[in-house]
Every structure is written in C-alpha cells, then in structure tokens.
Enzyme design. Structure first.
Site, mmCIF file in Angstrom:
data_model
loop_
_atom_site.group_PDB
_atom_site.id
_atom_site.type_symbol
_atom_site.label_atom_id
_atom_site.label_comp_id
_atom_site.label_asym_id
_atom_site.label_seq_id
_atom_site.Cartn_x
_atom_site.Cartn_y
_atom_site.Cartn_z
ATOM 1 N N THR A 1 0.832 -1.061 0.086
ATOM 2 C CA THR A 1 0.083 -0.182 0.052
ATOM 3 C C THR A 1 0.757 1.249 0.055
ATOM 4 O O THR A 1 0.255 2.512 -0.441
ATOM 5 C CB THR A 1 -1.096 -0.073 1.073
ATOM 6 O OG1 THR A 1 -1.853 -1.192 1.065
ATOM 7 C CG2 THR A 1 -1.831 1.353 1.313
ATOM 8 N N TYR B 1 -8.049 0.403 -3.741
ATOM 9 C CA TYR B 1 -7.120 0.773 -4.519
ATOM 10 C C TYR B 1 -6.189 -0.343 -4.957
ATOM 11 O O TYR B 1 -6.429 -1.702 -4.663
ATOM 12 C CB TYR B 1 -6.245 1.785 -3.598
ATOM 13 C CG TYR B 1 -5.599 0.863 -2.457
ATOM 14 C CD1 TYR B 1 -6.508 0.339 -1.181
ATOM 15 C CD2 TYR B 1 -4.235 0.572 -2.418
ATOM 16 C CE1 TYR B 1 -5.781 -0.483 -0.355
ATOM 17 C CE2 TYR B 1 -3.933 -0.326 -1.219
ATOM 18 C CZ TYR B 1 -4.734 -1.000 -0.449
ATOM 19 O OH TYR B 1 -4.289 -1.477 0.691
ATOM 20 N N THR C 1 1.639 -4.405 4.193
ATOM 21 C CA THR C 1 1.555 -4.822 5.714
ATOM 22 C C THR C 1 0.920 -5.957 5.956
ATOM 23 O O THR C 1 1.252 -6.555 6.938
ATOM 24 C CB THR C 1 0.671 -3.686 6.339
ATOM 25 O OG1 THR C 1 -0.623 -3.855 5.807
ATOM 26 C CG2 THR C 1 1.361 -2.414 6.135
ATOM 27 N N ASP C 2 0.261 -6.631 4.933
ATOM 28 C CA ASP C 2 -0.362 -7.817 5.264
ATOM 29 C C ASP C 2 0.561 -8.824 5.661
ATOM 30 O O ASP C 2 0.246 -9.828 6.636
ATOM 31 C CB ASP C 2 -1.330 -8.473 3.725
ATOM 32 C CG ASP C 2 -2.546 -7.666 3.452
ATOM 33 O OD1 ASP C 2 -2.971 -6.861 4.271
ATOM 34 O OD2 ASP C 2 -2.962 -7.809 2.498
ATOM 35 N N LYS D 1 0.219 -7.817 12.656
ATOM 36 C CA LYS D 1 -0.779 -6.793 12.314
ATOM 37 C C LYS D 1 -2.193 -7.263 12.965
ATOM 38 O O LYS D 1 -2.555 -8.377 13.032
ATOM 39 C CB LYS D 1 -1.044 -7.125 10.803
ATOM 40 C CG LYS D 1 -1.787 -5.880 10.112
ATOM 41 C CD LYS D 1 -1.996 -6.126 8.643
ATOM 42 C CE LYS D 1 -2.911 -5.045 7.979
ATOM 43 N NZ LYS D 1 -2.982 -5.209 6.836
ATOM 44 N N GLU E 1 -3.042 -29.673 27.629
ATOM 45 C CA GLU E 1 -4.073 -30.321 27.608
ATOM 46 C C GLU E 1 -3.722 -31.662 26.621
ATOM 47 O O GLU E 1 -4.299 -32.792 26.935
ATOM 48 C CB GLU E 1 -5.539 -30.063 27.194
ATOM 49 C CG GLU E 1 -6.027 -29.186 28.400
ATOM 50 C CD GLU E 1 -7.495 -28.459 28.061
ATOM 51 O OE1 GLU E 1 -8.299 -29.263 27.853
ATOM 52 O OE2 GLU E 1 -7.379 -27.351 27.794
HETATM 53 N N1 ASP Z 1 -2.561 -5.524 0.664
HETATM 54 C C1 ASP Z 1 -1.567 -4.646 1.118
HETATM 55 C C2 ASP Z 1 -0.135 -5.327 1.056
HETATM 56 O O1 ASP Z 1 0.043 -6.284 1.950
HETATM 57 C C3 ASP Z 1 -1.920 -4.075 2.328
HETATM 58 C C4 ASP Z 1 -0.841 -3.018 2.827
HETATM 59 O O2 ASP Z 1 0.136 -2.763 2.271
HETATM 60 O O3 ASP Z 1 -1.230 -2.277 3.661
HETATM 61 O O4 ASP Z 1 0.406 -5.196 0.166
#
Ligand code: ASP
Length: 347
Positions: free
Chosen positions: A31, A44, A110-111, A183, A304
C-alpha cells in the site's frame, strides 16, 4: 609529521564524521506504493509506484542519509513468496557485507510484513540496521501515512541505537522487533502491535528512541544460512475450530508438506478427529508444531495435549505465520523434532 599532512588528516576525519550514512531502500510493493483514483475510497491497487517515486515523495530523507533505491518486486504482500524472500535476503546480505550500505530500509505491504520481517531476522548476517516499513493508506489517500512512515524508517536505519536489534518494523511512530510484531487490525493505522512484549521503541518525526532489547537469537547469531538455498520446504498452517474435521490435515500430508503448524484453539487444543490426523502425520514423517490461533501467549508443552505421546513440538509464543517461517528454515538443517524444538526455544 608535516603541518600539511596533519591538516589533510584532520580534513579527512572531519568529513567522515559528517558524512551521511548510505541507506538502501529496497522496494517490494504494498500500500505504501499503492494508488487510487479517489482520495476517499477503500478501493486501490497495491504496488503501483516505483522506488524512485517513493524516494522523491519524501525529499527530507536525503538530508539524513545518502539514499539509493532498488526495486526488488512490486506486489501486494498477499503475493509475497519464498522466491522474493530469498532474493531480498541475499541482496541485503550482499549490500551490508560489502560495505555498500550502512543500513537497509524495505518498503513492503502490511499484510505479510511480519512474516518477511521474521524471515529476514533469521537470515541476515549483519548487525547493521534493517528496517521494514509500509503504510495503511495508499499514496493518493487523504492523510496517507506512507511518507512519514518512510521518513521515520530511514531515521531509525541511521540511528546508532538500531544496531544489533535484529530486523525492525517501523509504522505509526512505533518501532517493533521482528519476532514480536503482528498486524492486529485490518484497516487502522495503529495496526502493528507486539502482543507478548510491547513495542521496543518510538520514532516521532525522526527522533528515534529505544526502550527494550530483543533477547532471542537473530541476524549475526542465527545459524540459518540462505546463501546456497534456492528452495524452502513446504510447511502448511491448519486452523482449528469447533466441529472440525481431518480433511485439510490429510490433504496437506498427501500433497507433500514436510511440516504442519496447527493453529489450535486456546492453548493449542485440537478437535479429536483432527488430533488423530496430526498424530498420523507425525507417523508419516511430517513435523507437527502445536500453536494457537489466539494471538498472544505461549502454547505450553505439554498442555491438555500430551505432546510427547503424539510426537508434537510446540511453538513457544510464536504466532502461526512466524512458526511456519522458523520451521521452514529449521527443516533446511534437520528434521529431528528435538533439535527443531530447541530452535523454537532459541529464536
Ligand atoms: N494488501 C496490502 C499489502 O500487504 C496491504 C498493505 O500494504 O497495507 O500489500
């Protein structure tokens, strides 16, 4: 020594004291490199801007470092894969060991940032700063977080305090250690947290401060070496739930998984028929790691479930996606469950 020589030596000392460190920005997509036709839409595309555009959008970074950019990939990190990981890891090792770079910043989606961060934390052979950064809002979004995150990431990469801390993730004014960060929110800018330990530092408009030190083995002290590796073994993650069935586990074994991370319920608990399938997987030579889908806390050995009876190992407090990274690297060295369990207690 002549006066002229003294003068030249002093000049060299002064220039190198003020020389800016060289930071390589290795761009992979996400992103932070995303764009949209609207500043007010959640729609996007990730990975559309190139590294040059990312750098030119934040001219302030050139005041604190000599910046060089390289495009490693340009993908949404949901497309991240072993090939890019190996390419990235090898390139960083080359840049840092040759002295071409004093630190590296990786722009990334971020994923899967936490997975890449932990992979690099285990395979980079340098104590120089390696910092990952991304954004939750694309470059066309109102109040996009990418530019300041990038400035903060470069600031951390030039900080002396960032040396020997392993791979770091810088997002939303916070500094997190690769092993701990995850995340936690699908859309919020403060999505990155370290649930078991907390953040290790903060960075406010470039002013980086550290409060904690990662203690598990990483980077220079890691025994994992990718220099001659081009493929990583298959390790699958299976998610447990009520009224579960053994089908995914059996399919995973049938398709050649060398390891399974079971994201169990609570302290790594598993539905009875799935437990039988995991026990059979061990009998077939697959390494089974009991983990938890809860998101924080240890998966205890035993709990367990009597791990010794079934031949399982446990993940300590690594979350399933990071346990998968460690098991893949561990399996490049051994498939002895005892040794692999030691890795889970050391890294
Ligand atoms: N789908 C995106 C990615 O991980 C989300 C992001 O970057 O926030 O590339």
């Amino acid at each position: 020594m002549s006066l002229k020589k003294v003068f030249i030596l002093m000049l060299i000392a002064i220039t190198s004291a003020f020389a800016k460190p060289t930071i390589y920005i290795l761009a992979t997509g996400g992103t932070i490199a995303g764009s949209s036709s609207s500043s007010l839409s959640s729609a996007y595309s990730s990975g559309t801007l190139t590294v040059d555009k990312l750098i030119s959008a934040v001219p302030q970074i050139s005041q604190i470092a000599t910046i060089k950019g390289e495009q490693i990939s340009n993908i949404g990190s949901q497309e991240m894969n072993n090939e890019v990981w190996l390419k990235l890891g090898k390139r960083i090792n080359e840049l840092l060991s040759s002295g071409q770079a004093d630190g590296v910043v990786i722009t990334h989606g971020t994923d899967t940032m936490e997975e890449t961060a932990y992979f690099l934390n285990l395979v980079i052979k340098s104590d120089k700063p390696v910092v990952m950064v991304g954004a939750m809002r694309n470059s066309d979004s109102l109040s996009s977080d990418g530019p300041l995150n990038l400035y903060n990431a470069v600031s951390v990469a030039v900080s002396k305090e960032a040396v020997s801390k392993g791979v770091l993730v810088v997002m939303n004014d916070e500094i997190h250690a690769a092993r701990e960060v995850t995340k936690t929110n699908t859309t919020a800018v403060d999505t990155f947290k370290s649930p078991n330990t907390g953040k290790i530092g903060s960075v406010i408009y470039g002013n980086a401060k550290f409060y904690m030190q990662p203690t598990r083995k990483h980077t220079k002290n890691s025994e994992f070496d990718i220099s001659k590796i081009n493929l990583l073994p298959r390790v699958d993650i299976i998610f447990s739930h009520s009224n579960d069935n053994p089908d995914f586990i059996n399919t995973s074994v049938k398709n050649g998984a060398k390891g399974i991370i079971n994201a169990g319920m609570g302290n790594g608990n598993v539905y009875p028929s799935a437990l039988n399938a995991l026990a059979n997987a061990v009998q077939n030579g697959v390494v089974v790691v009991r983990d938890s889908k809860v998101g924080s806390g240890e998966t205890t050995n035993p709990g367990e479930i009597d791990d010794a009876k079934f031949g399982f190992i446990t993940s300590d407090n690594l979350n399933p996606v990071k346990a998968r990274v460690l098991l893949m690297l561990g399996l490049t060295k051994t498939n002895d469950p005892k040794k692999l369990e030691e890795y889970f207690l050391a890294y």
